[in-house]
Design a protein around this motif. Structure first.
Motif, PDB file in Angstrom:
ATOM      1  N   THR A  25       0.735  -1.539  -0.078  1.00 27.20           N
ATOM      2  CA  THR A  25       0.211  -0.293  -0.274  1.00 27.20           C
ATOM      3  C   THR A  25       0.899   1.298  -0.178  1.00 27.20           C
ATOM      4  OG1 THR A  25      -0.360  -0.155   2.322  1.00 27.20           O
ATOM      5  CG2 THR A  25      -2.005  -0.760   0.707  1.00 27.20           C
ATOM      6  N   LYS A  26       0.289   2.498  -0.609  1.00 25.25           N
ATOM      7  CA  LYS A  26       1.311   3.629  -0.520  1.00 25.25           C
ATOM      8  C   LYS A  26       1.967   4.254   0.582  1.00 25.25           C
ATOM      9  CE  LYS A  26       1.552   6.910  -4.438  1.00 25.25           C
ATOM     10  NZ  LYS A  26       1.150   7.360  -5.699  1.00 25.25           N
ATOM     11  N   TRP A  27       0.588   4.649   1.453  1.00 24.16           N
ATOM     12  CA  TRP A  27       0.187   5.352   2.335  1.00 24.16           C
ATOM     13  C   TRP A  27       0.261   4.605   3.953  1.00 24.16           C
ATOM     14  CZ3 TRP A  27       1.496  10.189   1.548  1.00 24.16           C
ATOM     15  CH2 TRP A  27       0.937  10.441   0.209  1.00 24.16           C
ATOM     16  N   CYS A  28       1.277   5.195   4.776  1.00 21.95           N
ATOM     17  CA  CYS A  28       0.979   4.563   5.987  1.00 21.95           C
ATOM     18  C   CYS A  28       0.551   5.425   7.394  1.00 21.95           C
ATOM     19  CB  CYS A  28       2.700   4.470   6.673  1.00 21.95           C
ATOM     20  SG  CYS A  28       3.315   3.662   5.038  1.00 21.95           S
ATOM     21  N   LEU A  29       0.078   5.428   8.573  1.00 20.32           N
ATOM     22  CA  LEU A  29      -0.213   5.794   9.440  1.00 20.32           C
ATOM     23  C   LEU A  29       0.831   6.145  10.438  1.00 20.32           C
ATOM     24  CD1 LEU A  29      -2.545   7.615  10.873  1.00 20.32           C
ATOM     25  CD2 LEU A  29      -3.437   5.776  10.917  1.00 20.32           C
ATOM     26  N   ARG A  30       1.289   6.843  10.778  1.00 20.50           N
ATOM     27  CA  ARG A  30       2.128   6.827  12.281  1.00 20.50           C
ATOM     28  C   ARG A  30       1.832   7.016  12.871  1.00 20.50           C
ATOM     29  NH1 ARG A  30       7.467   6.021  12.892  1.00 20.50           N
ATOM     30  NH2 ARG A  30       8.030   5.524  10.324  1.00 20.50           N
ATOM     31  N   GLY A  31       1.596   6.308  14.191  1.00 18.65           N
ATOM     32  CA  GLY A  31       0.927   7.392  15.726  1.00 18.65           C
ATOM     33  C   GLY A  31       1.726   7.768  16.605  1.00 18.65           C
ATOM     34  N   PRO A  32       0.472   8.408  17.486  1.00 17.17           N
ATOM     35  CA  PRO A  32       1.620   9.383  18.135  1.00 17.17           C
ATOM     36  C   PRO A  32       3.056   8.742  18.955  1.00 17.17           C
ATOM     37  CG  PRO A  32      -0.711   9.285  18.770  1.00 17.17           C
ATOM     38  CD  PRO A  32      -0.353   8.584  17.457  1.00 17.17           C
ATOM     39  N   THR A  33       2.168   7.122  19.062  1.00 19.22           N
ATOM     40  CA  THR A  33       3.253   6.778  20.179  1.00 19.22           C
ATOM     41  C   THR A  33       4.580   6.139  18.615  1.00 19.22           C
ATOM     42  OG1 THR A  33       1.765   4.749  20.476  1.00 19.22           O
ATOM     43  CG2 THR A  33       1.832   6.387  21.822  1.00 19.22           C
ATOM     44  N   GLY A  34       4.446   6.097  17.527  1.00 20.15           N
ATOM     45  CA  GLY A  34       5.757   5.543  16.821  1.00 20.15           C
ATOM     46  C   GLY A  34       5.271   4.281  16.122  1.00 20.15           C
ATOM     47  N   GLY A  35       4.041   4.337  16.471  1.00 23.00           N
ATOM     48  CA  GLY A  35       3.283   2.156  15.602  1.00 23.00           C
ATOM     49  C   GLY A  35       3.061   3.152  14.635  1.00 23.00           C
ATOM     50  N   GLN A  36       3.292   2.082  13.602  1.00 26.43           N
ATOM     51  CA  GLN A  36       2.733   2.453  12.300  1.00 26.43           C
ATOM     52  C   GLN A  36       2.801   1.281  11.342  1.00 26.43           C
ATOM     53  OE1 GLN A  36       5.949   4.272   9.092  1.00 26.43           O
ATOM     54  NE2 GLN A  36       5.785   2.303   8.598  1.00 26.43           N
ATOM     55  N   ALA A  37       0.693   1.177  10.651  1.00 27.32           N
ATOM     56  CA  ALA A  37       0.285   1.005  10.177  1.00 27.32           C
ATOM     57  C   ALA A  37       0.006   1.214   8.666  1.00 27.32           C
ATOM     58  CB  ALA A  37      -0.685   0.779  10.852  1.00 27.32           C
ATOM     59  N   CYS A  38       0.866   0.548   7.631  1.00 25.47           N
ATOM     60  CA  CYS A  38       0.408   0.686   6.416  1.00 25.47           C
ATOM     61  C   CYS A  38      -0.432  -0.269   5.440  1.00 25.47           C
ATOM     62  CB  CYS A  38       2.158   0.205   5.431  1.00 25.47           C
ATOM     63  SG  CYS A  38       3.548   1.292   6.200  1.00 25.47           S
ATOM     64  N   LEU A  39      -1.890   0.480   5.296  1.00 27.48           N
ATOM     65  CA  LEU A  39      -2.865  -0.018   5.399  1.00 27.48           C
ATOM     66  C   LEU A  39      -4.172   0.345   4.212  1.00 27.48           C
ATOM     67  CD1 LEU A  39      -4.608  -0.654   8.965  1.00 27.48           C
ATOM     68  CD2 LEU A  39      -2.827  -2.966   7.591  1.00 27.48           C
ATOM     69  N   TYR A  40      -3.324   2.365   3.816  1.00 25.14           N
ATOM     70  CA  TYR A  40      -3.670   2.488   3.042  1.00 25.14           C
ATOM     71  C   TYR A  40      -3.625   2.669   1.348  1.00 25.14           C
ATOM     72  CZ  TYR A  40      -5.188   3.458   7.372  1.00 25.14           C
ATOM     73  OH  TYR A  40      -5.391   3.585   9.451  1.00 25.14           O
ATOM     74  N   HIS A  41      -4.016   2.853   0.770  1.00 29.14           N
ATOM     75  CA  HIS A  41      -4.330   2.859  -0.986  1.00 29.14           C
ATOM     76  C   HIS A  41      -4.397   4.223  -0.800  1.00 29.14           C
ATOM     77  CE1 HIS A  41      -4.085  -1.449  -1.456  1.00 29.14           C
ATOM     78  NE2 HIS A  41      -4.742  -1.423  -0.927  1.00 29.14           N
ATOM     79  N   THR A  42      -4.825   5.291  -0.566  1.00 29.15           N
ATOM     80  CA  THR A  42      -5.065   6.736  -0.860  1.00 29.15           C
ATOM     81  C   THR A  42      -4.239   7.220   0.596  1.00 29.15           C
ATOM     82  OG1 THR A  42      -7.142   6.756  -0.554  1.00 29.15           O
ATOM     83  CG2 THR A  42      -6.393   6.327  -3.048  1.00 29.15           C
ATOM     84  N   PHE A  43      -4.096   8.612  -0.188  1.00 22.48           N
ATOM     85  CA  PHE A  43      -4.088   9.867   0.950  1.00 22.48           C
ATOM     86  C   PHE A  43      -4.817   9.983   1.694  1.00 22.48           C
ATOM     87  CE2 PHE A  43      -3.252  14.304   1.991  1.00 22.48           C
ATOM     88  CZ  PHE A  43      -1.680  13.620   3.131  1.00 22.48           C
ATOM     89  N   GLU A  44      -6.414  10.397   0.967  1.00 24.98           N
ATOM     90  CA  GLU A  44      -7.298  10.374   1.631  1.00 24.98           C
ATOM     91  C   GLU A  44      -8.357   9.603   2.832  1.00 24.98           C
ATOM     92  OE1 GLU A  44     -10.966  13.296   2.719  1.00 24.98           O
ATOM     93  OE2 GLU A  44      -9.025  13.275   1.460  1.00 24.98           O
ATOM     94  N   GLN A  45      -7.859   7.799   2.395  1.00 24.78           N
ATOM     95  CA  GLN A  45      -8.188   7.402   3.762  1.00 24.78           C
ATOM     96  C   GLN A  45      -7.234   7.559   4.819  1.00 24.78           C
ATOM     97  OE1 GLN A  45      -6.711   4.040   1.451  1.00 24.78           O
ATOM     98  NE2 GLN A  45      -9.495   3.228   0.682  1.00 24.78           N
ATOM     99  N   CYS A  46      -6.065   7.694   4.500  1.00 25.08           N
ATOM    100  CA  CYS A  46      -4.745   8.041   5.748  1.00 25.08           C
ATOM    101  C   CYS A  46      -5.001   8.350   6.845  1.00 25.08           C
ATOM    102  CB  CYS A  46      -3.428   7.552   5.236  1.00 25.08           C
ATOM    103  SG  CYS A  46      -2.820   7.729   6.325  1.00 25.08           S
ATOM    104  N   ARG A  47      -5.513   9.961   5.708  1.00 31.63           N
ATOM    105  CA  ARG A  47      -5.929  11.377   6.887  1.00 31.63           C
ATOM    106  C   ARG A  47      -7.055  11.000   7.093  1.00 31.63           C
ATOM    107  NH1 ARG A  47      -8.639  15.523   5.493  1.00 31.63           N
ATOM    108  NH2 ARG A  47      -9.853  15.066   3.947  1.00 31.63           N
ATOM    109  N   LYS A  48      -8.329   9.746   6.913  1.00 30.06           N
ATOM    110  CA  LYS A  48      -9.636   9.770   7.174  1.00 30.06           C
ATOM    111  C   LYS A  48      -9.117   9.067   8.764  1.00 30.06           C
ATOM    112  CE  LYS A  48     -13.149  10.329   3.218  1.00 30.06           C
ATOM    113  NZ  LYS A  48     -14.078  10.096   3.026  1.00 30.06           N
ATOM    114  N   ALA A  49      -8.277   8.252   8.476  1.00 30.73           N
ATOM    115  CA  ALA A  49      -8.052   6.927   9.595  1.00 30.73           C
ATOM    116  C   ALA A  49      -7.061   8.348  10.522  1.00 30.73           C
ATOM    117  CB  ALA A  49      -7.314   5.779   9.247  1.00 30.73           C
TER     118      ALA A  49
END
Length: 65
Positions: A25-49
């Motif tokens: 997947t093209k986008w990763c969400l990095r949380g405030p504690t440093g964890g990362q989830a690369c689950l998003y195909h679009t920036f918009e999906q990631c931004r909403k999450a």
């Protein structure tokens, strides 16, 4: 007991093979504690999450490899 442990180790998948089998997947969400989830195909999906979580969206460094 050692024979059982050997069987358990042999039954584990090869990490490199598992990484190749996962969809990239093209986008990763990095949380405030440093964890990362690369689950998003679009920036918009990631931004909403990320909305309201304090997380940030970043391009997946492994995307396309």
């Amino acid at each position: 007991m050692a024979a059982l442990m050997t069987v358990a180790v042999v039954a584990l998948p090869d990490p490199a093979e598992a990484a190749r089998a996962r969809p990239q997947t093209k986008w990763c969400l990095r949380g405030p504690t440093g964890g990362q989830a690369c689950l998003y195909h679009t920036f918009e999906q990631c931004r909403k999450a990320a909305h309201g979580t304090g997380g940030v969206c970043r391009r997946n460094p492994r995307y396309g490899r």
